[in-house]
Design an enzyme around this catalytic site. Structure first.
Site, PDB file in Angstrom:
ATOM      1  N   CYS A 189       0.820  -1.213   0.000  1.00  0.00           N
ATOM      2  CA  CYS A 189       0.000   0.000   0.000  1.00  0.00           C
ATOM      3  C   CYS A 189       0.860   1.272   0.000  1.00  0.00           C
ATOM      4  CB  CYS A 189      -0.897  -0.013   1.236  1.00  0.00           C
ATOM      5  SG  CYS A 189      -1.800   1.525   1.495  1.00  0.00           S
ATOM      6  N   TYR A 199      -5.983   6.388  -8.481  1.00  0.00           N
ATOM      7  CA  TYR A 199      -7.157   5.610  -8.072  1.00  0.00           C
ATOM      8  C   TYR A 199      -8.428   6.161  -8.718  1.00  0.00           C
ATOM      9  CZ  TYR A 199      -4.235   3.375  -4.556  1.00  0.00           C
ATOM     10  OH  TYR A 199      -3.256   2.651  -3.926  1.00  0.00           O
TER      11      TYR A 199
END
Length: 312
Positions: free
Chosen positions: A54, A183
């Site tokens: 992440c 994203y």
């Protein structure tokens, strides 16, 4: 490699118009060095839950390494592949050494039994009170370089006071138009929104490339907080975002200044050890079946972060 059992749903983060709207972090308490909060700074009291895959958690790993806080703040890594209950510990290389949990959701329920949003990393956990202090990566990174500095083996000033305002402004731009933009492009639900987000992303990357034409790092000769916030997106760009999230106008390696800049940061002492391309690729390509239903993992691009940066 075949499709995994992992699932991922945008849920409330998918807007009515098909846009991706990231949820806000729920836990926003702070460790303090002046008694102003319920969480005093202390060696050995706090624990980080992170995922190597992440980029948001990666910020905190880099901050911990740069400051030399490994002895003061312990860490547990979740596995890169999530199942339908989210981030998990797999009893292999990914073990919760503090609470023995199987799923990070257990930490969230311990802190708030009514928590029903998406479970995220990083998490700063207070061993003494048995609760989450903070799950916002920006806050945690800032705490590591400020209130935790007295515990650091080799502290560095990531937010010099004279540059604080400029750092805050550029942090916001990079968050909106780069960190989160990949994203917003990757999870876009319509062609128009996807193209809008991708063009915004690359306009910002073009501007950052020009900014780096006459300086080694974003604010001068030393990397500061903003550089590391940008780096965790750049290091994933060609391996994941350019392919998986269709951020396809250019590759990072095609940029004249951003590409050697990213290599310079990767080669900064202590940083390469925080990067795990296998876990990064496994996570993205096998966790978003609506984007990559086959579960096949793209091979690493040929360019190497080990190549000399030439920016000293």
């Amino acid at each position: 490699m075949g499709t995994s059992a992992s699932t991922f749903s945008l849920g409330s983060e998918r807007g009515d118009d098909g846009s991706f709207r990231r949820q806000t972090s729920t836990f926003r308490e702070f460790v303090s060095d002046d008694g102003s909060t319920e969480f005093p700074v202390a060696a050995g009291r706090y624990h980080l839950y992170v995922a190597r895959a992440c980029p948001w958690a990666h910020r905190t790993l880099i901050g911990r390494a740069l400051m030399g806080l490994e002895d003061a703040i312990s860490v547990s890594y979740v596995a890169p592949i999530r199942d339908d209950r989210g981030w998990r510990f797999d009893d292999g290389a990914h073990v919760d050494s503090v609470n023995g949990w199987q799923y990070l959701s257990e930490a969230y329920r311990a802190a708030d039994p009514g928590f029903d949003a998406r479970v995220t990393v990083p998490v700063l956990w207070d061993r003494e009170r048995g609760t989450i202090v903070n799950n916002e990566s920006a806050d945690i990174l800032r705490m590591l370089s400020t209130v935790f500095a007295p515990l650091a083996a080799h502290p560095v000033a990531l937010v010099p006071e004279r540059l604080r305002s400029d750092i805050e402004d550029l942090n916001k731009l990079i968050y909106d138009n780069v960190n989160n933009a990949v994203y917003k492009a990757g999870f876009a639900g319509t062609q128009a929104i996807y193209e809008r987000e991708v063009r915004t992303l690359f306009q910002s990357l073009d501007e950052l490339d020009l900014r780096l034409a006459d300086r080694r790092f974003l604010f001068g000769p030393e990397p500061l907080e903003t550089d590391w916030r940008l780096f965790t997106t750049l290091v994933r760009f060609d391996a994941v975002y350019q392919i998986h999230f269709k951020c396809s106008i250019r590759k990072l390696s095609e940029y004249q200044f951003l590409w050697p800049y990213a290599r310079d940061l990767y080669q900064w002492p202590g940083v390469a050890a925080t990067v795990d391309f296998d876990e990064i690729r496994a996570h993205y390509y096998r966790t978003h079946p609506m984007i990559n239903p086959s579960g096949l993992i793209a091979v690493l691009p040929a360019e190497s972060f080990e190549e000399p940066a030439g920016r000293g």
